[in-house]
Design an enzyme around this catalytic site. Structure first.
Site: not given
Length: 420
Positions: A318, A307, A338, A343, A404, A167
Protein backbone atom coordinates in the site's frame (compact mmCIF):
# COMPACT_ATOMS: atom_id res chain seq x y z
CA UNK A 1 -30.65 12.71 -23.73
CA UNK A 2 -27.68 12.71 -21.31
CA UNK A 3 -28.63 12.81 -17.63
CA UNK A 4 -26.75 15.19 -15.38
CA UNK A 5 -25.32 13.28 -12.42
CA UNK A 6 -26.61 14.36 -9.03
CA UNK A 7 -24.28 15.42 -6.23
CA UNK A 8 -24.24 13.03 -3.27
CA UNK A 9 -23.93 13.98 0.39
CA UNK A 10 -23.85 12.25 3.78
CA UNK A 11 -26.34 13.39 6.42
CA UNK A 12 -26.31 10.67 9.10
CA UNK A 13 -23.84 8.29 10.79
CA UNK A 14 -24.07 5.42 13.26
CA UNK A 15 -21.65 2.88 14.71
CA UNK A 16 -21.23 -0.19 16.87
CA UNK A 17 -17.48 -0.65 17.42
CA UNK A 18 -14.80 -1.92 19.80
CA UNK A 19 -14.32 1.72 20.83
CA UNK A 20 -17.90 2.75 21.42
CA UNK A 21 -21.49 2.05 20.46
CA UNK A 22 -22.34 5.54 19.24
CA UNK A 23 -20.50 8.07 17.08
CA UNK A 24 -19.56 10.63 19.80
CA UNK A 25 -18.07 7.96 22.07
CA UNK A 26 -16.32 6.26 19.15
CA UNK A 27 -14.79 9.50 17.88
CA UNK A 28 -13.62 10.57 21.34
CA UNK A 29 -11.77 7.28 21.75
CA UNK A 30 -10.32 7.49 18.24
CA UNK A 31 -9.06 11.05 18.53
CA UNK A 32 -7.49 10.39 21.95
CA UNK A 33 -5.70 7.28 20.67
CA UNK A 34 -7.42 4.53 22.65
CA UNK A 35 -7.11 0.85 21.77
CA UNK A 36 -10.12 -1.47 21.60
CA UNK A 37 -7.98 -4.63 21.65
CA UNK A 38 -8.21 -6.99 24.61
CA UNK A 39 -7.99 -10.71 25.41
CA UNK A 40 -10.77 -12.66 23.70
CA UNK A 41 -13.77 -13.38 25.95
CA UNK A 42 -16.03 -15.16 23.43
CA UNK A 43 -14.36 -18.59 23.64
CA UNK A 44 -11.52 -20.50 25.27
CA UNK A 45 -8.35 -19.53 23.38
CA UNK A 46 -6.05 -22.04 25.14
CA UNK A 47 -5.22 -23.94 21.95
CA UNK A 48 -5.08 -20.91 19.63
CA UNK A 49 -1.98 -18.97 18.61
CA UNK A 50 -3.89 -15.68 18.73
CA UNK A 51 -5.73 -14.90 21.96
CA UNK A 52 -6.58 -11.24 21.39
CA UNK A 53 -9.14 -9.32 19.34
CA UNK A 54 -11.11 -6.06 19.24
CA UNK A 55 -14.51 -7.12 20.58
CA UNK A 56 -17.58 -4.88 20.83
CA UNK A 57 -18.20 -4.09 24.49
CA UNK A 58 -21.49 -3.46 26.27
CA UNK A 59 -23.78 -4.11 23.32
CA UNK A 60 -27.35 -4.52 24.59
CA UNK A 61 -29.79 -6.03 22.03
CA UNK A 62 -32.78 -5.07 24.19
CA UNK A 63 -32.17 -1.43 23.26
CA UNK A 64 -33.05 -2.27 19.66
CA UNK A 65 -35.28 -5.35 19.67
CA UNK A 66 -38.47 -6.52 21.32
CA UNK A 67 -38.15 -9.55 23.58
CA UNK A 68 -37.03 -12.65 21.61
CA UNK A 69 -36.86 -10.68 18.34
CA UNK A 70 -33.05 -10.61 18.40
CA UNK A 71 -33.02 -14.43 18.22
CA UNK A 72 -34.00 -14.15 14.56
CA UNK A 73 -30.73 -12.40 13.75
CA UNK A 74 -27.07 -13.29 13.88
CA UNK A 75 -24.96 -10.75 15.75
CA UNK A 76 -23.72 -9.17 12.51
CA UNK A 77 -27.32 -8.26 11.63
CA UNK A 78 -28.02 -7.01 15.14
CA UNK A 79 -25.02 -4.71 14.87
CA UNK A 80 -26.24 -3.52 11.45
CA UNK A 81 -29.71 -2.62 12.70
CA UNK A 82 -28.29 -0.81 15.74
CA UNK A 83 -25.88 1.27 13.65
CA UNK A 84 -28.58 2.06 11.10
CA UNK A 85 -30.93 3.27 13.85
CA UNK A 86 -28.34 5.75 15.10
CA UNK A 87 -27.61 6.98 11.57
CA UNK A 88 -31.30 7.49 10.80
CA UNK A 89 -31.85 9.39 14.05
CA UNK A 90 -28.71 11.42 13.40
CA UNK A 91 -30.07 12.41 9.97
CA UNK A 92 -33.34 13.77 11.50
CA UNK A 93 -35.54 12.14 8.87
CA UNK A 94 -39.22 13.05 8.91
CA UNK A 95 -40.93 9.80 7.94
CA UNK A 96 -44.27 11.56 7.49
CA UNK A 97 -43.07 13.35 4.37
CA UNK A 98 -40.40 10.90 3.16
CA UNK A 99 -41.14 9.03 -0.07
CA UNK A 100 -40.13 5.55 1.10
CA UNK A 101 -40.36 4.20 -2.45
CA UNK A 102 -37.23 6.22 -3.20
CA UNK A 103 -35.26 5.15 -0.13
CA UNK A 104 -32.99 2.12 -0.55
CA UNK A 105 -30.64 0.02 1.57
CA UNK A 106 -27.26 -1.29 0.38
CA UNK A 107 -25.25 -3.21 2.96
CA UNK A 108 -21.88 -4.95 2.94
CA UNK A 109 -20.49 -7.94 4.83
CA UNK A 110 -17.61 -10.21 4.01
CA UNK A 111 -18.63 -13.16 6.20
CA UNK A 112 -22.32 -12.93 7.04
CA UNK A 113 -23.52 -15.02 9.97
CA UNK A 114 -20.37 -17.06 10.55
CA UNK A 115 -21.11 -17.53 14.27
CA UNK A 116 -24.54 -18.98 13.53
CA UNK A 117 -23.06 -21.29 10.91
CA UNK A 118 -20.40 -22.54 13.33
CA UNK A 119 -22.92 -23.08 16.15
CA UNK A 120 -25.39 -25.00 14.00
CA UNK A 121 -22.79 -27.27 12.42
CA UNK A 122 -21.29 -27.99 15.83
CA UNK A 123 -24.74 -28.81 17.21
CA UNK A 124 -25.41 -31.10 14.24
CA UNK A 125 -22.14 -33.01 14.71
CA UNK A 126 -22.39 -33.35 18.51
CA UNK A 127 -26.09 -34.25 18.35
CA UNK A 128 -25.61 -37.55 16.52
CA UNK A 129 -26.12 -35.71 13.24
CA UNK A 130 -29.81 -35.20 13.84
CA UNK A 131 -31.06 -32.42 11.54
CA UNK A 132 -32.56 -30.19 14.22
CA UNK A 133 -31.67 -26.90 12.57
CA UNK A 134 -33.04 -23.57 13.70
CA UNK A 135 -35.80 -22.40 11.31
CA UNK A 136 -33.94 -19.09 11.08
CA UNK A 137 -30.63 -20.80 10.26
CA UNK A 138 -30.51 -19.76 6.60
CA UNK A 139 -31.67 -16.14 7.01
CA UNK A 140 -29.30 -15.76 9.97
CA UNK A 141 -26.22 -16.71 7.95
CA UNK A 142 -26.75 -15.12 4.53
CA UNK A 143 -25.01 -11.80 3.95
CA UNK A 144 -27.99 -9.96 2.44
CA UNK A 145 -30.18 -10.10 5.55
CA UNK A 146 -29.13 -6.74 7.09
CA UNK A 147 -30.28 -4.82 4.01
CA UNK A 148 -33.60 -6.69 4.08
CA UNK A 149 -34.04 -6.33 7.85
CA UNK A 150 -33.36 -2.58 7.80
CA UNK A 151 -35.82 -2.02 4.95
CA UNK A 152 -38.51 -4.08 6.72
CA UNK A 153 -37.96 -2.20 9.97
CA UNK A 154 -38.51 1.21 8.37
CA UNK A 155 -40.61 0.38 5.33
CA UNK A 156 -38.00 1.46 2.80
CA UNK A 157 -39.15 0.12 -0.58
CA UNK A 158 -36.38 1.42 -2.82
CA UNK A 159 -33.50 -0.61 -4.28
CA UNK A 160 -32.17 -3.17 -1.86
CA UNK A 161 -29.17 -5.51 -1.96
CA UNK A 162 -25.84 -6.39 -0.37
CA UNK A 163 -22.22 -6.27 -1.47
CA UNK A 164 -19.65 -8.97 -0.72
CA UNK A 165 -16.03 -8.13 -1.49
CA UNK A 166 -14.28 -9.24 1.71
CA UNK A 167 -12.67 -6.27 3.48
CA UNK A 168 -13.79 -3.87 0.73
CA UNK A 169 -17.48 -4.78 1.20
CA UNK A 170 -18.76 -1.68 2.99
CA UNK A 171 -16.78 0.73 0.82
CA UNK A 172 -18.26 -1.04 -2.20
CA UNK A 173 -21.72 -0.62 -0.64
CA UNK A 174 -21.14 3.12 -0.21
CA UNK A 175 -19.84 3.40 -3.78
CA UNK A 176 -22.94 1.64 -5.11
CA UNK A 177 -25.17 3.90 -3.01
CA UNK A 178 -23.38 6.95 -4.38
CA UNK A 179 -23.72 5.81 -7.98
CA UNK A 180 -27.42 4.93 -7.75
CA UNK A 181 -28.16 8.32 -6.22
CA UNK A 182 -26.06 10.04 -8.87
CA UNK A 183 -28.22 8.36 -11.50
CA UNK A 184 -31.47 9.32 -9.80
CA UNK A 185 -32.43 5.71 -8.96
CA UNK A 186 -32.95 6.68 -5.30
CA UNK A 187 -33.25 9.88 -3.28
CA UNK A 188 -31.70 8.38 -0.17
CA UNK A 189 -29.89 5.14 0.70
CA UNK A 190 -28.96 3.65 4.07
CA UNK A 191 -25.57 2.05 3.53
CA UNK A 192 -22.67 0.57 5.45
CA UNK A 193 -21.46 -2.79 6.65
CA UNK A 194 -21.21 -5.15 9.60
CA UNK A 195 -19.25 -8.15 10.84
CA UNK A 196 -19.28 -10.41 13.90
CA UNK A 197 -16.42 -12.84 13.18
CA UNK A 198 -14.72 -13.29 16.54
CA UNK A 199 -15.04 -17.05 17.04
CA UNK A 200 -13.02 -20.23 16.75
CA UNK A 201 -13.53 -20.58 12.99
CA UNK A 202 -12.30 -17.11 12.11
CA UNK A 203 -9.39 -16.98 14.53
CA UNK A 204 -8.34 -20.50 13.54
CA UNK A 205 -8.68 -19.79 9.84
CA UNK A 206 -6.74 -16.54 9.90
CA UNK A 207 -4.09 -18.15 12.12
CA UNK A 208 -3.70 -20.90 9.54
CA UNK A 209 -2.98 -18.28 6.89
CA UNK A 210 -0.52 -16.54 9.26
CA UNK A 211 -2.42 -13.25 8.99
CA UNK A 212 -3.03 -12.47 12.68
CA UNK A 213 -0.77 -10.93 15.29
CA UNK A 214 0.29 -13.26 18.10
CA UNK A 215 1.42 -10.48 20.44
CA UNK A 216 -0.89 -11.81 23.14
CA UNK A 217 1.11 -10.35 26.04
CA UNK A 218 0.45 -6.77 24.99
CA UNK A 219 -2.97 -6.58 23.32
CA UNK A 220 -3.35 -2.80 23.19
CA UNK A 221 -0.02 -2.41 21.38
CA UNK A 222 -0.36 -5.43 19.08
CA UNK A 223 -1.63 -3.62 15.99
CA UNK A 224 1.34 -1.74 14.49
CA UNK A 225 0.53 -0.54 10.96
CA UNK A 226 3.53 0.32 8.77
CA UNK A 227 5.93 -0.52 11.61
CA UNK A 228 8.94 -2.67 10.76
CA UNK A 229 8.05 -4.89 13.77
CA UNK A 230 4.42 -5.56 12.75
CA UNK A 231 3.38 -9.21 12.88
CA UNK A 232 -0.20 -9.32 11.58
CA UNK A 233 -3.63 -7.81 12.02
CA UNK A 234 -6.07 -7.82 14.93
CA UNK A 235 -9.54 -9.15 14.20
CA UNK A 236 -12.33 -6.71 15.03
CA UNK A 237 -16.12 -6.61 14.85
CA UNK A 238 -18.99 -4.14 14.66
CA UNK A 239 -20.92 -2.04 12.19
CA UNK A 240 -21.12 1.38 10.64
CA UNK A 241 -24.03 3.03 8.84
CA UNK A 242 -24.45 6.15 6.72
CA UNK A 243 -27.45 8.05 5.42
CA UNK A 244 -26.46 9.00 1.87
CA UNK A 245 -28.73 11.19 -0.25
CA UNK A 246 -28.78 13.55 -3.18
CA UNK A 247 -27.83 17.13 -2.43
CA UNK A 248 -31.23 18.15 -3.77
CA UNK A 249 -33.04 15.84 -1.31
CA UNK A 250 -30.90 16.99 1.63
CA UNK A 251 -31.49 20.68 0.93
CA UNK A 252 -35.21 20.16 0.39
CA UNK A 253 -35.66 18.56 3.81
CA UNK A 254 -33.29 20.97 5.57
CA UNK A 255 -30.76 18.31 6.54
CA UNK A 256 -27.40 19.02 8.13
CA UNK A 257 -24.82 17.98 5.55
CA UNK A 258 -21.77 16.31 7.08
CA UNK A 259 -19.68 15.77 3.94
CA UNK A 260 -19.93 15.20 0.22
CA UNK A 261 -18.84 12.09 -1.67
CA UNK A 262 -16.50 13.62 -4.25
CA UNK A 263 -15.28 10.50 -6.02
CA UNK A 264 -15.10 6.72 -5.99
CA UNK A 265 -12.52 4.32 -7.34
CA UNK A 266 -12.51 0.57 -7.94
CA UNK A 267 -9.97 -1.87 -9.33
CA UNK A 268 -8.51 -5.34 -8.84
CA UNK A 269 -5.04 -6.63 -8.03
CA UNK A 270 -5.60 -9.64 -10.32
CA UNK A 271 -2.72 -11.26 -8.49
CA UNK A 272 -3.46 -13.64 -5.57
CA UNK A 273 -6.37 -15.01 -3.55
CA UNK A 274 -5.25 -13.48 -0.26
CA UNK A 275 -2.05 -11.54 -0.90
CA UNK A 276 -1.77 -8.01 -2.28
CA UNK A 277 0.20 -7.20 -5.40
CA UNK A 278 3.81 -6.46 -4.33
CA UNK A 279 3.71 -3.07 -6.08
CA UNK A 280 0.13 -2.34 -5.00
CA UNK A 281 -1.08 -2.35 -8.60
CA UNK A 282 -4.78 -2.53 -7.75
CA UNK A 283 -4.47 0.06 -4.97
CA UNK A 284 -2.64 2.39 -7.36
CA UNK A 285 -5.35 2.03 -10.03
CA UNK A 286 -8.17 2.41 -7.50
CA UNK A 287 -6.74 5.65 -6.12
CA UNK A 288 -6.20 7.05 -9.62
CA UNK A 289 -9.77 6.10 -10.53
CA UNK A 290 -11.08 7.89 -7.45
CA UNK A 291 -9.10 11.05 -8.19
CA UNK A 292 -10.30 11.10 -11.79
CA UNK A 293 -13.91 10.59 -10.71
CA UNK A 294 -13.60 13.46 -8.22
CA UNK A 295 -12.02 15.69 -10.86
CA UNK A 296 -9.08 16.57 -8.62
CA UNK A 297 -5.34 15.95 -8.54
CA UNK A 298 -3.22 14.04 -6.04
CA UNK A 299 -2.06 17.33 -4.53
CA UNK A 300 -5.62 18.09 -3.40
CA UNK A 301 -5.81 15.18 -0.92
CA UNK A 302 -5.09 16.26 2.66
CA UNK A 303 -5.58 12.97 4.55
CA UNK A 304 -5.58 9.29 3.65
CA UNK A 305 -7.10 6.72 5.99
CA UNK A 306 -5.03 3.80 4.75
CA UNK A 307 -6.14 0.18 4.66
CA UNK A 308 -3.00 -0.58 6.72
CA UNK A 309 -3.89 -3.80 8.51
CA UNK A 310 -0.40 -4.48 9.97
CA UNK A 311 0.43 -7.40 7.70
CA UNK A 312 3.96 -7.51 6.28
CA UNK A 313 3.24 -7.46 2.56
CA UNK A 314 -0.08 -5.63 2.70
CA UNK A 315 1.24 -2.50 4.40
CA UNK A 316 4.36 -2.32 2.27
CA UNK A 317 2.47 -2.72 -1.01
CA UNK A 318 0.00 0.00 0.00
CA UNK A 319 2.84 2.40 0.77
CA UNK A 320 4.34 1.70 -2.63
CA UNK A 321 1.00 2.42 -4.28
CA UNK A 322 0.49 5.64 -2.30
CA UNK A 323 4.00 6.79 -3.22
CA UNK A 324 3.34 6.03 -6.90
CA UNK A 325 0.25 8.25 -6.82
CA UNK A 326 1.34 11.05 -4.47
CA UNK A 327 5.13 11.06 -4.64
CA UNK A 328 7.09 12.55 -1.76
CA UNK A 329 4.47 14.42 0.30
CA UNK A 330 5.64 15.08 3.89
CA UNK A 331 2.57 17.31 4.28
CA UNK A 332 0.15 14.46 3.47
CA UNK A 333 -1.29 12.73 6.54
CA UNK A 334 -1.41 8.96 5.99
CA UNK A 335 -3.17 7.47 9.01
CA UNK A 336 -3.85 3.92 10.15
CA UNK A 337 -6.80 3.78 12.56
CA UNK A 338 -6.90 -0.01 12.58
CA UNK A 339 -4.13 0.41 15.15
CA UNK A 340 -7.01 1.31 17.51
CA UNK A 341 -10.10 -0.49 16.17
CA UNK A 342 -8.56 -3.70 14.87
CA UNK A 343 -9.67 -4.87 11.44
CA UNK A 344 -13.47 -5.01 11.10
CA UNK A 345 -13.20 -6.84 7.76
CA UNK A 346 -16.30 -5.97 5.70
CA UNK A 347 -17.25 -3.19 8.14
CA UNK A 348 -13.80 -1.57 8.08
CA UNK A 349 -14.51 0.75 5.15
CA UNK A 350 -17.58 2.38 6.60
CA UNK A 351 -16.20 3.04 10.09
CA UNK A 352 -13.08 4.50 8.48
CA UNK A 353 -15.28 6.63 6.22
CA UNK A 354 -16.97 7.92 9.38
CA UNK A 355 -13.52 8.70 10.79
CA UNK A 356 -12.72 10.64 7.60
CA UNK A 357 -15.97 12.59 7.89
CA UNK A 358 -15.26 13.49 11.52
CA UNK A 359 -11.70 14.47 10.61
CA UNK A 360 -13.11 16.82 7.94
CA UNK A 361 -15.83 18.35 10.14
CA UNK A 362 -13.59 18.79 13.19
CA UNK A 363 -10.29 19.59 11.42
CA UNK A 364 -8.44 16.93 13.38
CA UNK A 365 -6.43 14.01 12.00
CA UNK A 366 -6.62 10.89 14.21
CA UNK A 367 -3.38 9.32 15.40
CA UNK A 368 -1.71 6.10 14.37
CA UNK A 369 -0.89 4.47 17.70
CA UNK A 370 1.73 1.79 18.54
CA UNK A 371 3.79 2.49 15.41
CA UNK A 372 7.24 3.88 16.23
CA UNK A 373 9.51 2.80 13.37
CA UNK A 374 7.86 3.21 9.97
CA UNK A 375 9.13 1.25 6.96
CA UNK A 376 12.44 2.97 6.29
CA UNK A 377 11.89 3.65 2.59
CA UNK A 378 8.80 5.75 3.39
CA UNK A 379 9.37 7.12 6.90
CA UNK A 380 10.05 10.64 5.60
CA UNK A 381 7.68 10.52 2.62
CA UNK A 382 4.42 11.17 4.53
CA UNK A 383 3.13 12.39 7.88
CA UNK A 384 1.98 9.22 9.65
CA UNK A 385 0.45 11.19 12.57
CA UNK A 386 2.22 8.98 15.09
CA UNK A 387 1.12 8.94 18.71
CA UNK A 388 -1.36 11.81 18.90
CA UNK A 389 -3.87 13.65 16.74
CA UNK A 390 -3.02 16.70 14.66
CA UNK A 391 -5.05 19.85 14.08
CA UNK A 392 -5.43 20.33 10.32
CA UNK A 393 -7.91 21.83 7.89
CA UNK A 394 -9.05 18.99 5.63
CA UNK A 395 -10.86 19.62 2.37
CA UNK A 396 -10.42 16.18 0.79
CA UNK A 397 -9.92 12.84 2.55
CA UNK A 398 -9.33 9.46 0.93
CA UNK A 399 -10.30 6.07 2.38
CA UNK A 400 -8.69 2.90 1.00
CA UNK A 401 -10.02 -0.64 1.46
CA UNK A 402 -8.67 -3.87 -0.03
CA UNK A 403 -10.25 -7.32 0.16
CA UNK A 404 -9.14 -10.93 -0.26
CA UNK A 405 -9.51 -11.75 -3.93
CA UNK A 406 -7.80 -8.51 -4.92
CA UNK A 407 -10.85 -6.23 -4.53
CA UNK A 408 -10.03 -2.52 -4.33
CA UNK A 409 -12.48 0.20 -3.25
CA UNK A 410 -11.46 3.82 -2.65
CA UNK A 411 -13.66 6.69 -1.49
CA UNK A 412 -12.89 10.40 -1.62
CA UNK A 413 -14.81 12.59 0.83
CA UNK A 414 -15.03 16.36 0.48
CA UNK A 415 -15.78 19.11 2.97
CA UNK A 416 -19.25 20.42 2.07
CA UNK A 417 -19.34 24.09 1.23
CA UNK A 418 -22.61 25.86 0.47
CA UNK A 419 -22.77 26.94 -3.14
CA UNK A 420 -19.93 24.72 -4.33
Amino acid sequence: MIKELKRVVITGMGVITPLGNNVPEFWENIITGQSGVRSITRFDTTNFKTKIAAEVKGFNPSLYFERNESRKFDLFTQYAIAAAEEAIKNAHINFDILNKNKVGVIWGSGNGGIQTFQDQVEEFVTGNKQPRFNPYFIPKIIADIPSGAISIRYGFRGLNFSTVSACASSNNAIIDACNYIRLGKADMIITGGSEAPINESSIGGFNASKALSTNNENPKAASMPFDVKRDGFILGEGAGALVVESLECAIKRGATILAEIAGTGMAADAYHLTGTHPDGEGAYLGMLDGLEDAGIGAADIDYINAHATSTQMGDESELRAIFRVFGNRPDLNVGATKSMTGHLLGAAGVIETIICIKAITESRVPPTINTTEVEHDYSDSFNFTLGSFQEKEIKYAMNNTFGFGGHIATLILKKYETGH
